[in-house]
Design a protein around this motif. Structure first.
Motif, mmCIF file in Angstrom:
data_model
loop_
_atom_site.group_PDB
_atom_site.id
_atom_site.type_symbol
_atom_site.label_atom_id
_atom_site.label_comp_id
_atom_site.label_asym_id
_atom_site.label_seq_id
_atom_site.Cartn_x
_atom_site.Cartn_y
_atom_site.Cartn_z
ATOM 1 N N VAL A 140 1.045 -1.381 -0.389
ATOM 2 C CA VAL A 140 0.332 -0.578 0.063
ATOM 3 C C VAL A 140 0.422 1.292 0.143
ATOM 4 O O VAL A 140 0.338 2.059 -0.327
ATOM 5 C CB VAL A 140 -0.911 -0.092 1.029
ATOM 6 C CG1 VAL A 140 -2.074 -1.889 1.576
ATOM 7 C CG2 VAL A 140 -0.223 0.312 2.849
ATOM 8 N N GLY A 141 2.350 1.500 0.735
ATOM 9 C CA GLY A 141 3.210 2.232 0.621
ATOM 10 C C GLY A 141 2.641 3.126 1.491
ATOM 11 O O GLY A 141 1.894 3.178 2.013
ATOM 12 N N GLY A 142 3.802 4.157 1.541
ATOM 13 C CA GLY A 142 3.412 5.858 2.430
ATOM 14 C C GLY A 142 4.090 5.256 3.394
ATOM 15 O O GLY A 142 4.388 3.651 3.485
ATOM 16 N N TRP A 145 10.852 9.199 7.248
ATOM 17 C CA TRP A 145 11.918 8.940 5.733
ATOM 18 C C TRP A 145 12.442 7.412 5.219
ATOM 19 O O TRP A 145 13.147 7.554 3.324
ATOM 20 C CB TRP A 145 13.628 8.815 6.608
ATOM 21 C CG TRP A 145 14.583 8.804 6.259
ATOM 22 C CD1 TRP A 145 15.503 9.798 5.720
ATOM 23 C CD2 TRP A 145 15.818 7.668 5.657
ATOM 24 N NE1 TRP A 145 16.969 9.397 4.033
ATOM 25 C CE2 TRP A 145 16.683 7.377 5.148
ATOM 26 C CE3 TRP A 145 15.566 6.229 6.382
ATOM 27 C CZ2 TRP A 145 17.371 6.627 4.680
ATOM 28 C CZ3 TRP A 145 16.024 5.151 6.088
ATOM 29 C CH2 TRP A 145 17.642 5.948 5.333
ATOM 30 N N ALA A 146 11.986 6.501 5.590
ATOM 31 C CA ALA A 146 12.220 6.096 5.114
ATOM 32 C C ALA A 146 10.928 4.961 3.391
ATOM 33 O O ALA A 146 11.312 4.717 2.834
ATOM 34 C CB ALA A 146 11.708 3.910 6.221
ATOM 35 N N ALA A 147 9.859 5.921 4.049
ATOM 36 C CA ALA A 147 8.921 6.003 3.261
ATOM 37 C C ALA A 147 9.017 6.507 1.761
ATOM 38 O O ALA A 147 8.891 6.038 0.649
ATOM 39 C CB ALA A 147 7.506 6.315 3.659
ATOM 40 N N GLU A 148 9.724 7.935 1.594
ATOM 41 C CA GLU A 148 10.565 8.208 0.674
ATOM 42 C C GLU A 148 11.610 7.608 -0.036
ATOM 43 O O GLU A 148 11.276 7.967 -1.311
ATOM 44 C CB GLU A 148 10.971 9.533 1.267
ATOM 45 C CG GLU A 148 11.256 11.394 0.249
ATOM 46 C CD GLU A 148 10.209 11.095 -1.208
ATOM 47 O OE1 GLU A 148 10.962 11.751 -2.169
ATOM 48 O OE2 GLU A 148 8.584 10.354 -0.318
ATOM 49 N N ARG A 149 12.485 7.243 0.740
ATOM 50 C CA ARG A 149 13.272 6.131 0.350
ATOM 51 C C ARG A 149 12.268 5.019 -0.688
ATOM 52 O O ARG A 149 13.425 4.689 -1.539
ATOM 53 C CB ARG A 149 14.168 5.493 1.287
ATOM 54 C CG ARG A 149 15.056 6.843 1.612
ATOM 55 C CD ARG A 149 16.370 6.683 1.094
ATOM 56 N NE ARG A 149 17.151 6.602 0.037
ATOM 57 C CZ ARG A 149 18.255 5.782 0.996
ATOM 58 N NH1 ARG A 149 19.021 6.762 2.548
ATOM 59 N NH2 ARG A 149 18.886 4.826 0.651
ATOM 60 N N ALA A 150 12.107 5.060 -0.076
ATOM 61 C CA ALA A 150 10.864 3.732 -0.908
ATOM 62 C C ALA A 150 9.774 4.166 -1.988
ATOM 63 O O ALA A 150 10.352 2.918 -2.742
ATOM 64 C CB ALA A 150 10.274 2.930 0.312
ATOM 65 N N ARG A 151 8.472 5.641 -1.987
ATOM 66 C CA ARG A 151 8.517 5.537 -3.193
ATOM 67 C C ARG A 151 9.837 5.657 -3.857
ATOM 68 O O ARG A 151 9.781 5.457 -5.582
ATOM 69 C CB ARG A 151 8.285 6.602 -2.410
ATOM 70 C CG ARG A 151 7.410 7.523 -3.997
ATOM 71 C CD ARG A 151 6.650 9.200 -3.461
ATOM 72 N NE ARG A 151 7.527 10.018 -3.173
ATOM 73 C CZ ARG A 151 8.101 10.465 -4.550
ATOM 74 N NH1 ARG A 151 7.925 9.549 -5.570
ATOM 75 N NH2 ARG A 151 9.523 11.280 -4.199
ATOM 76 N N VAL A 152 10.738 6.395 -3.986
ATOM 77 C CA VAL A 152 11.860 5.969 -4.755
ATOM 78 C C VAL A 152 12.550 5.966 -5.746
ATOM 79 O O VAL A 152 13.033 5.300 -6.589
ATOM 80 C CB VAL A 152 12.849 7.364 -4.265
ATOM 81 C CG1 VAL A 152 14.170 8.138 -5.336
ATOM 82 C CG2 VAL A 152 12.819 8.650 -4.042
ATOM 83 N N ARG A 153 12.772 4.508 -4.626
ATOM 84 C CA ARG A 153 13.619 2.996 -5.154
ATOM 85 C C ARG A 153 12.246 1.985 -5.738
ATOM 86 O O ARG A 153 13.189 0.775 -6.417
ATOM 87 C CB ARG A 153 14.331 2.773 -3.829
ATOM 88 C CG ARG A 153 15.772 3.975 -3.580
ATOM 89 C CD ARG A 153 16.296 2.756 -2.377
ATOM 90 N NE ARG A 153 17.459 3.666 -1.769
ATOM 91 C CZ ARG A 153 18.321 3.113 -1.289
ATOM 92 N NH1 ARG A 153 18.391 1.718 -1.571
ATOM 93 N NH2 ARG A 153 19.504 3.831 -1.752
ATOM 94 N N ALA A 154 11.004 2.740 -5.607
ATOM 95 C CA ALA A 154 10.131 1.485 -6.024
ATOM 96 C C ALA A 154 9.883 0.099 -5.119
ATOM 97 O O ALA A 154 9.654 -0.777 -5.983
ATOM 98 C CB ALA A 154 9.662 1.192 -6.751
ATOM 99 N N VAL A 155 9.914 0.214 -3.606
ATOM 100 C CA VAL A 155 10.236 -1.420 -3.391
ATOM 101 C C VAL A 155 9.354 -0.493 -1.948
ATOM 102 O O VAL A 155 8.634 0.451 -1.449
ATOM 103 C CB VAL A 155 12.508 -1.504 -2.645
ATOM 104 C CG1 VAL A 155 13.369 -1.774 -3.898
ATOM 105 C CG2 VAL A 155 12.605 -0.442 -1.841
#
Length: 211
Positions: free
Chosen positions: A149-151, A188-198
């Motif tokens: 679900v992201g975020g 911070w981790a959510a943004e890193r995950a969004r950028v890396r698509a993980v």
């Protein structure tokens, strides 16, 4: 392909290996989750399965805590002793259930995560012996994480992770973190995950692994 490979999450390198007989003998029988692999090789998905059962009402709060602590302590010799002290302080699981009430919903938000974190740290609400942030964020992770679900998602914050995080993650200490520091790290981790698509927990695993 090994049968266990279906249990592996992206970023997870190996299972935690434990002596299941020793763990089971050292803990109260009612707190033991029978779904843990008898082999003693515990993957994150094994613990997630117990968390799913907890949210569905088919596993108790004490069984959930046991599953998390078996994975968290692993082969460490004092693990069963400390886990028993935590369990003994909440014999009916009511303090755990209270702490986890908000994150057991289908989509816990930041306010719910913050409330749960603060309850775990408050001796008048849900604080348990030998269950500091390095361990109770593991409980929050397994109960509250919603894959796909992201975020912002609840993630583990222990000394290993804290010691490897960059300054921009917002965690300024090696232990005793505030709920605000935890949420800053989650964002911070959510943004890193969004950028890396993980997934966000893959970011946590990469940090813990030095990546």
């Amino acid at each position: 392909m090994q049968a266990t490979e279906g249990l592996v999450l992206p970023g997870e390198w190996a299972p935690v290996r434990v002596n299941m007989d020793r763990w089971r003998a050292g803990l109260p029988p009612d707190a033991w989750p029978d779904t843990l692999p008898a082999s003693g090789e515990i993957w994150r998905r094994d613990v997630f399965a117990v968390a799913d059962a907890y949210r569905a009402g088919s596993a108790s709060p004490r069984q959930l805590l046991t599953a998390v602590l078996v994975w968290a302590y692993g082969p460490i010799g004092y693990g069963p002793w400390r886990a028993t002290r935590s369990l003994d302080a909440d014999p009916d699981g009511k303090r755990l259930a209270y702490a986890l009430k908000e994150v057991s919903t289908p989509a816990p938000d930041e306010a719910a995560l913050c409330t749960a974190y603060r309850r775990f740290g408050d001796p008048d609400q849900a604080r348990l012996p030998w269950l500091g942030p390095g361990l109770f964020t593991k409980v929050l992770y397994f109960v509250g994480y919603r894959r796909g679900v992201g975020g912002v998602q609840p993630l583990i914050l222990d000394r290993v992770v804290a010691g490897l995080l960059p300054a921009e993650a917002g965690v300024g200490r090696r232990n005793g973190w505030s709920s605000e520091e935890w949420l800053a790290y989650l964002r911070w981790a959510a943004e890193r995950a969004r950028v890396r698509a993980v997934e966000a927990d893959e970011v946590e695993m990469m940090v813990a692994g030095g990546g």
